[in-house]
Design a protein around this motif. Structure first.
Motif, short mmCIF file in Angstrom:
data_model
loop_
_atom_site.label_atom_id
_atom_site.label_comp_id
_atom_site.label_asym_id
_atom_site.label_seq_id
_atom_site.Cartn_x
_atom_site.Cartn_y
_atom_site.Cartn_z
N SER A 6 0.83 -1.21 0.00
CA SER A 6 0.00 0.00 0.00
C SER A 6 0.86 1.25 0.00
O SER A 6 0.57 2.22 -0.70
CB SER A 6 -0.94 0.02 1.20
N ASP A 7 1.92 1.22 0.80
CA ASP A 7 2.82 2.37 0.86
C ASP A 7 3.52 2.60 -0.48
O ASP A 7 3.64 3.74 -0.94
CB ASP A 7 3.87 2.17 1.97
N LEU A 8 3.93 1.52 -1.13
CA LEU A 8 4.60 1.65 -2.43
C LEU A 8 3.64 2.21 -3.48
O LEU A 8 4.03 3.05 -4.30
CB LEU A 8 5.15 0.30 -2.88
N VAL A 9 2.39 1.78 -3.46
CA VAL A 9 1.41 2.29 -4.42
C VAL A 9 1.16 3.78 -4.16
O VAL A 9 1.07 4.58 -5.10
CB VAL A 9 0.09 1.48 -4.37
N ARG A 10 1.06 4.16 -2.90
CA ARG A 10 0.88 5.59 -2.59
C ARG A 10 2.06 6.42 -3.09
O ARG A 10 1.89 7.50 -3.64
CB ARG A 10 0.71 5.79 -1.08
N ARG A 11 3.26 5.91 -2.90
CA ARG A 11 4.45 6.63 -3.36
C ARG A 11 4.45 6.75 -4.89
O ARG A 11 4.78 7.80 -5.44
CB ARG A 11 5.71 5.92 -2.88
N ALA A 12 4.06 5.67 -5.58
CA ALA A 12 4.00 5.69 -7.05
C ALA A 12 2.93 6.67 -7.51
O ALA A 12 3.14 7.43 -8.46
CB ALA A 12 3.73 4.29 -7.59
N ARG A 13 1.79 6.67 -6.84
CA ARG A 13 0.72 7.59 -7.21
C ARG A 13 1.18 9.04 -7.04
O ARG A 13 0.79 9.91 -7.80
CB ARG A 13 -0.50 7.33 -6.33
N THR A 21 12.77 -5.38 -6.65
CA THR A 21 13.84 -6.34 -6.93
C THR A 21 13.45 -7.73 -6.43
O THR A 21 12.67 -7.89 -5.50
CB THR A 21 15.15 -5.92 -6.25
N VAL A 22 14.03 -8.74 -7.09
CA VAL A 22 13.90 -10.13 -6.66
C VAL A 22 15.31 -10.65 -6.54
O VAL A 22 16.08 -10.60 -7.50
CB VAL A 22 13.09 -10.96 -7.68
N ALA A 23 15.66 -11.10 -5.37
CA ALA A 23 17.01 -11.59 -5.08
C ALA A 23 18.06 -10.54 -5.43
O ALA A 23 19.11 -10.85 -5.97
CB ALA A 23 17.27 -12.91 -5.81
N GLY A 24 17.73 -9.29 -5.17
CA GLY A 24 18.68 -8.20 -5.40
C GLY A 24 18.76 -7.70 -6.83
O GLY A 24 19.52 -6.79 -7.13
N ARG A 25 17.99 -8.28 -7.74
CA ARG A 25 18.01 -7.85 -9.14
C ARG A 25 16.71 -7.13 -9.48
O ARG A 25 15.63 -7.57 -9.07
CB ARG A 25 18.16 -9.06 -10.06
N PRO A 26 16.78 -6.05 -10.27
CA PRO A 26 15.56 -5.34 -10.65
C PRO A 26 14.61 -6.26 -11.43
O PRO A 26 15.02 -6.97 -12.35
CB PRO A 26 16.05 -4.21 -11.56
N ALA A 27 13.34 -6.29 -11.01
CA ALA A 27 12.36 -7.14 -11.67
C ALA A 27 11.21 -6.34 -12.26
O ALA A 27 10.61 -6.75 -13.26
CB ALA A 27 11.80 -8.16 -10.68
N ALA A 28 10.90 -5.20 -11.66
CA ALA A 28 9.78 -4.39 -12.14
C ALA A 28 9.95 -2.97 -11.65
O ALA A 28 10.68 -2.71 -10.69
CB ALA A 28 8.46 -4.96 -11.64
N VAL A 29 9.27 -2.07 -12.33
CA VAL A 29 9.26 -0.66 -11.92
C VAL A 29 7.81 -0.27 -11.69
O VAL A 29 6.95 -0.48 -12.54
CB VAL A 29 9.91 0.25 -12.99
N LEU A 30 7.55 0.27 -10.51
CA LEU A 30 6.22 0.74 -10.16
C LEU A 30 6.26 2.26 -10.21
O LEU A 30 7.12 2.88 -9.60
CB LEU A 30 5.85 0.26 -8.75
#
Length: 91
Positions: A6-13, A21-30
């Motif tokens: 929820s906090d990440l979505v608020r920050r993206a908004r 990241t997944v296992a320290g590697r970038p996997a997606a950008v929100l």
């Protein structure tokens, strides 16, 4: 991530781009949704005003019939009496 979704979505908004990241590697950008993500009728009206292709109706007919669009049951006209003593007539 699960605890902070929820906090990440608020920050993206709010406009921030968050790298997930997944296992320290970038996997997606929100990030925030762009201003053109939603289109109003004025933006889309010209698409619906274009002529259809020559085979459109023939291609579309089987689908419409499966969906029952344009089909309705036709009920027979009920018999009526013009007066209590007259025989039944169909109109």
């Amino acid at each position: 991530m699960r605890q902070n979704a929820s906090d990440l979505v608020r920050r993206a908004r709010a406009g921030e781009r968050v790298t997930i990241t997944v296992a320290g590697r970038p996997a997606a950008v929100l990030g925030p949704v762009g201003p053109r993500a939603r289109h109003g009728w004025d933006d889309m009206a010209s698409v619906f005003q274009q002529p259809t292709g020559p085979g459109w109706a023939a291609d579309r007919l089987p689908t419409l019939l499966k969906q029952g669009v344009g089909c309705r049951r036709v009920r027979p006209t009920p018999a009526r009496r013009t007066s209590p003593t007259s025989p039944l007539r169909r109109h």
